[in-house]
Write a protein that holds these residues in place. Structure first.
Motif, PDB file in Angstrom:
ATOM      1  N   UNK A 161       0.856  -1.183   0.000  1.00  8.51           N
ATOM      2  CA  UNK A 161       0.000   0.000   0.000  1.00  8.51           C
ATOM      3  C   UNK A 161       0.897   1.239   0.000  1.00  8.51           C
ATOM      4  N   UNK A 162       0.697   2.093  -0.970  1.00  6.13           N
ATOM      5  CA  UNK A 162       1.494   3.313  -1.062  1.00  6.13           C
ATOM      6  C   UNK A 162       1.091   4.375  -0.060  1.00  6.13           C
ATOM      7  N   UNK A 163      -0.040   4.191   0.601  1.00  5.97           N
ATOM      8  CA  UNK A 163      -0.492   5.166   1.587  1.00  5.97           C
ATOM      9  C   UNK A 163       0.154   4.923   2.950  1.00  5.97           C
ATOM     10  N   UNK A 164       0.067   3.673   3.453  1.00  2.00           N
ATOM     11  CA  UNK A 164       0.591   3.384   4.798  1.00  2.00           C
ATOM     12  C   UNK A 164       1.772   2.416   4.788  1.00  2.00           C
ATOM     13  N   UNK A 165       2.112   1.890   3.604  1.00  2.00           N
ATOM     14  CA  UNK A 165       3.236   0.977   3.398  1.00  2.00           C
ATOM     15  C   UNK A 165       3.050  -0.391   4.052  1.00  2.00           C
ATOM     16  N   UNK A 166       1.798  -0.755   4.236  1.00  2.00           N
ATOM     17  CA  UNK A 166       1.463  -2.096   4.724  1.00  2.00           C
ATOM     18  C   UNK A 166       1.643  -3.087   3.575  1.00  2.00           C
ATOM     19  N   UNK A 167       2.271  -4.226   3.862  1.00  2.00           N
ATOM     20  CA  UNK A 167       2.420  -5.274   2.856  1.00  2.00           C
ATOM     21  C   UNK A 167       1.278  -6.268   3.009  1.00  2.00           C
TER      22      UNK A 167
END
Length: 109
Positions: A69-75
């Motif tokens: 996720x480019x918003x929160x960097x969750x994989x």
């Protein structure tokens, strides 16, 4: 972007948008099976990688953390992403629903 996660591509922003895809909802990067590297899109991979793309087999999609996720960097795992309803499972940021038209370029469907 977290320092341990690099996203490759052309003109990649902190939200993983690139010169090819850059709407407010184009905020995922996909880890490519062939090299284990995140790219902003398939076109960025084609432009920069020195090898052909490989798709993630179905048997690995529930295990592999393959979408960022480019918003929160969750994989997210690929299964998690495919079942997310086009939203991050952590921060609920909206993803581009049109990406489903390209799933076969990344994932065995």
């Amino acid at each position: 972007m977290p320092p341990d996660i690099a996203v490759r591509g052309l003109e990649v922003t902190a939200r993983t948008q690139c010169s090819h895809w850059h709407s407010e909802r184009d905020i995922i990067a996909i880890k490519h099976k062939c090299c284990g590297e995140y790219y902003a899109c398939i076109s960025c991979h084609e432009a920069l990688a020195d090898h052909p793309n490989q798709v993630w087999p179905k048997g690995e999609q529930g295990i592999a953390k393959g979408v960022l996720c480019g918003n929160c960097h969750h994989e997210l795992t690929i299964v998690e992403y495919l079942g997310s309803g086009n939203r991050c499972t952590k921060c609920a940021a909206e993803f581009n629903a049109g990406c489903r038209l390209h799933y076969d370029l990344y994932f065995e469907v």
